[in-house]
Design an enzyme around this catalytic site. Structure first.
Site, PDB file in Angstrom:
ATOM      1  CG  HIS A 209      46.153  68.221  20.194  1.00  0.00           C
ATOM      2  ND1 HIS A 209      45.091  67.812  19.412  1.00  0.00           N
ATOM      3  CD2 HIS A 209      45.806  67.928  21.481  1.00  0.00           C
ATOM      4  CE1 HIS A 209      44.153  67.286  20.178  1.00  0.00           C
ATOM      5  NE2 HIS A 209      44.560  67.355  21.437  1.00  0.00           N
TER       6      HIS A 209
ATOM      7  CB  SER B 143      41.585  67.328  23.029  1.00  0.00           C
ATOM      8  OG  SER B 143      42.641  66.411  23.163  1.00  0.00           O
TER       9      SER B 143
ATOM     10  CG  ASP C 268      46.565  68.274  16.295  1.00  0.00           C
ATOM     11  OD1 ASP C 268      47.382  67.464  16.767  1.00  0.00           O
ATOM     12  OD2 ASP C 268      45.419  68.436  16.761  1.00  0.00           O
TER      13      ASP C 268
END
Length: 380
Positions: free
Chosen positions: A359, A149, A326
């Protein structure tokens, strides 16, 4: 103003004064970190993990803190990041409230929390602080640098600004620049916090605290961390039991609403609002196109600047992984990372995984992400 530091956290003192990329300096700043495994005599088996916005350095249980960590299924003996083989270091991001110096920390010049007097924070600052921890541990070169991330951004900045610091790299659900959609979402999150009257220009306390703003910011985040496919599968249109439904026709009625509310309430008092603002904005500013040799925009191929910036990174091997569902850091961004690193001479592979969790898949879908990480590290 509160910091949330796990038991067993270690600290590294950064150089003082510490200049920041966007101006300003920090004095007596520190980075929080934890370690697992044993460093080889030649210091050649080190793996560094750099994290997303909210995690602390406690990725997994260890001798100093036996509580499960946020990546417990991935880090440990016999796990994909095998601590029987690797000496693993996880750092908490500069600017956080989980042990590293950030807006909630005490400014040594005033004896009071920095709040909004904290210098503007960039991803590059986070990367430089992590690199200083690596050097302090006597590690000349990491066997692998892993970023997920926001940590995927941090890892790329680290590789670019500290050439030769790693032999290989795993970029998980990361990106080389912030996309407009992601910037827009984070803008709304920050606005929700700043419009809460209890935020008070950053001068809140535990009694007068911007809880509503933080709750809304977290709800917006959670919506983007998952996918429509997962929302449908987990909740559908199932309603709460009638005794749990408020009289208010606009109150909580569907299970998905209740889930968001519960998730947000568990978060709001365990992350400092000002730290949230600073780290969020640092992601918006990040753009590897700044490092392209020719910074002129190519109207026909606007992604060319990002690819050129990525091509400045020198690394032997890399793996860019993402979830096809995502929406916050779309899988095309991980594909772009692999393409750009290949242009710089790396043996770089891209892997898009059919995970429904969006995500956040790397935090929960270990059946898919675990084997990919394990296989890559087996050849390091």
């Amino acid at each position: 103003m509160t910091e949330f530091i796990p038991t067993g956290t270690r600290f590294h003192a950064l150089p003082s004064p510490l200049p920041m990329k966007r101006g300003g300096v920090l004095h007596q700043a520190r980075v929080a970190y934890e370690t697992w495994g044993t460093l080889d005599a030649d210091h050649g088996n080190a793996v560094l993990i750099v994290t997303g916005l909210s995690p602390n350095a406690h990725a997994a249980a260890n001798a100093d803190n036996p509580e499960p960590g946020w990546w417990e299924a991935m880090v440990g003996p016999g796990k994909p990041i095998d601590t029987d083989r690797w000496f693993v270091v996880c750092v908490n991001s500069l600017g956080s409230c989980k042990g590293s110096t950030g807006p909630a920390s005490i400014d040594p010049a005033t004896g009071a929390p920095y709040r909004l007097s904290f210098p503007e924070l960039s991803i590059e600052d986070v990367a430089d602080a992590a690199a200083d921890v690596v050097r302090a541990l006597g590690i000349a070169q990491l066997a692998c640098l892993i970023g997920n991330s926001m940590g995927g951004m941090t890892a790329l900045a680290l590789l670019l600004r500290h050439p030769g610091i790693a032999r290989s790299h795993i970029n998980i659900s990361g990106s080389a620049q912030a996309l407009p959609f992601s910037i827009a979402i984070r803008s709304l999150q920050r606005e929700a916090i700043r419009l809460d009257p209890h935020w008070n220009g950053g001068h809140y306390d535990d009694v007068q605290y911007p809880e509503s703003g933080m709750r809304m910011a977290r709800k917006l985040g959670v919506i983007t961390y998952r996918s429509a496919l997962e929302w449908d599968g987990r909740f559908g249109r199932v309603r709460l039991d009638s005794e749990l439904t408020a009289e208010d026709p606009f109150g909580l009625e569907f299970q998905v609403e209740s889930y968001l509310e519960g998730h947000a309430r568990r978060f709001v008092r365990f992350f400092d609002p000002n730290c949230y603002l600073y780290l969020s904005r640092s992601m918006d500013w990040f753009d590897l196109a700044e490092y392209a040799p020719d910074t002129r925009a190519d109207a026909a191929a606007p992604e060319s600047g990002v690819l050129a910036g990525l091509a400045q990174i020198r690394i032997a091997r890399a793996l860019a992984i993402g979830a096809n569902t995502d929406i916050l850091f779309p899988v095309q961004q991980q594909e772009q990372i692999a393409e750009g690193l290949r242009a710089g001479g790396a043996d770089a592979q891209f892997l898009g995984l059919d995970s429904p969790q969006g995500h956040d898949a790397f935090l929960v879908d270990f059946a898919r992400f675990g084997p990919a990480v394990r296989a890559f590290l087996a050849d390091c």
